[in-house]
Design a protein around this motif. Sequence first.
Motif, PDB file in Angstrom:
ATOM      1  N   GLY A 170      -2.583   5.013   4.584  1.00 40.33           N
ATOM      2  CA  GLY A 170      -2.213   3.836   4.161  1.00 40.33           C
ATOM      3  C   GLY A 170      -1.832   3.065   5.388  1.00 40.33           C
ATOM      4  O   GLY A 170      -2.041   1.926   5.802  1.00 40.33           O
ATOM      5  N   ALA A 211       2.399   1.452  -5.782  1.00 40.82           N
ATOM      6  CA  ALA A 211       2.579   0.345  -4.928  1.00 40.82           C
ATOM      7  C   ALA A 211       3.422  -0.751  -5.149  1.00 40.82           C
ATOM      8  O   ALA A 211       3.587  -1.282  -4.163  1.00 40.82           O
ATOM      9  CB  ALA A 211       1.384  -0.151  -4.548  1.00 40.82           C
ATOM     10  N   ALA A 237      -3.121  -0.561   6.508  1.00 37.46           N
ATOM     11  CA  ALA A 237      -2.292  -1.846   6.727  1.00 37.46           C
ATOM     12  C   ALA A 237      -2.061  -2.114   8.218  1.00 37.46           C
ATOM     13  O   ALA A 237      -2.263  -3.391   8.404  1.00 37.46           O
ATOM     14  CB  ALA A 237      -0.867  -1.261   6.198  1.00 37.46           C
ATOM     15  N   ILE A 271       1.084  -1.515   0.057  1.00 33.51           N
ATOM     16  CA  ILE A 271      -0.089  -0.068  -0.033  1.00 33.51           C
ATOM     17  C   ILE A 271       0.643   1.172   0.235  1.00 33.51           C
ATOM     18  O   ILE A 271       1.941   1.268   0.930  1.00 33.51           O
ATOM     19  CB  ILE A 271      -1.055   0.063   1.449  1.00 33.51           C
ATOM     20  CG1 ILE A 271      -1.899  -1.313   1.303  1.00 33.51           C
ATOM     21  CG2 ILE A 271      -1.796   1.227   1.271  1.00 33.51           C
ATOM     22  CD1 ILE A 271      -2.501  -1.224   2.544  1.00 33.51           C
ATOM     23  N   GLU A 272       0.528   2.108  -0.882  1.00 33.99           N
ATOM     24  CA  GLU A 272       1.322   3.461  -0.881  1.00 33.99           C
ATOM     25  C   GLU A 272       0.349   4.663  -0.999  1.00 33.99           C
ATOM     26  O   GLU A 272      -0.608   4.598  -1.960  1.00 33.99           O
ATOM     27  CB  GLU A 272       2.140   3.611  -2.282  1.00 33.99           C
ATOM     28  CG  GLU A 272       2.343   4.704  -2.865  1.00 33.99           C
ATOM     29  CD  GLU A 272       3.244   5.679  -2.127  1.00 33.99           C
ATOM     30  OE1 GLU A 272       4.330   5.149  -1.321  1.00 33.99           O
ATOM     31  OE2 GLU A 272       3.170   6.822  -2.187  1.00 33.99           O
ATOM     32  N   VAL A 300       3.918  -1.306   3.782  1.00 30.02           N
ATOM     33  CA  VAL A 300       3.109   0.205   3.724  1.00 30.02           C
ATOM     34  C   VAL A 300       4.169   1.165   3.630  1.00 30.02           C
ATOM     35  O   VAL A 300       5.064   0.960   4.436  1.00 30.02           O
ATOM     36  CB  VAL A 300       1.926   0.297   4.638  1.00 30.02           C
ATOM     37  CG1 VAL A 300       2.618   0.285   6.180  1.00 30.02           C
ATOM     38  CG2 VAL A 300       1.311   1.595   4.300  1.00 30.02           C
TER      39      VAL A 300
END
Length: 338
Positions: A96, A324, A100, A6-7, A83
Amino acid sequence: MLILAIETSCDDTSVALFENDNLLFMDTASQIKIHAKTGGVIPEIAAREHANNIFKVLDKVLKNHYPNEENLTIFKKINYIAVTTNPGLIPSLLTGITVAKTISKTLNIPLIEINHIEAHIFSNFIERKKEDITFPLTCLTVSGGHNEIYYMKNMYEFEKIGGTQDDSAGEAFDKVAKMMGLTYPGGPIISDLADQYINSHKEEKKSKNYNLFPRSWLDKEKLDFSFSGLKSSVKREIDKRIEKNGSLTDLDRQEISYEFQEATIEVLGTKLVNSSFKYKTKNIMLAGGVSANNRLKEFIKSLIINSDINFIYPIKNIYSMDNAAMVGINAYYKIQKN
Ligand code: KG4
Ligand code: ZN
């Protein structure tokens, strides 16, 4: 081994799913249209958009790979969650990180915290075999938020050998675009206008033997950067033309874009190549949003054409920008290192 990445560090909400080092699927919700209206990223607005988008993007990535399964069943197959935790805009990062950490804690899936700049460097490993990148190398990573050169002894040992004293080159692209009344982000727009100028003014360009803007070398031996002087020069040139003609013409915008881009890439590219001489490496690497700039890559190639230096840059432009996949691949190699 499945890795969910995740970004959300700035203005892209991006989720990717990896099976080992193989990117299975990635989806990114861009906020460009929203920030174009304000000429830059407003952190509170970016945070609100991340909150609106994150579950849609996450759902799309999970369902793309497992169309007939419930998200909870899919989550249970995931071995690691990665993340971006820093650097970035705090309100953006929080979306994020919260998502996460929640998945990680509730389902007991190990969480891997990723540094955004390191992830940009690792974007070069997406869709590439590890063996295709030879160490030691020097890497210039340059985006809106950072502008640094690293010496990499190997995949895990980094040393920062250069940085910017003020703006990053990406920020300068964005600010120069704003000065000319163009939208955010400035990089791709300026690079398109510069191409238009190159195509329509080939002959004039060839006969022109002066540069409109200075090259900010600082100490030429040093691997540090400064773009504030260049930005002020561009501002003075724009003001001069507006004072003379009342406004900027399309041709003014094209010429200023071309000249500004040349001044920027000449310094970036030369310092990257110089870093390989200084640190006696045969490999150079480029990363970050500005590495999407074709003219920069062409310029670097022209500098090393008669040398045995090997030049690596992200395989696709989407891997240069915030995404991501770079978070997932960075996590994969961290897991390999244990
Ligand atoms: O890595 P990134 O997506 O976000 C940050 O971490 O900042 O980079 C975005 C930056 C922006 O400043 C944008 O103007 C610049 O990268 N950029 C470019 C190009 N595409 C994006 N700069 C020059 N030429 C491009 N083609
Ligand atoms: Zn970035």
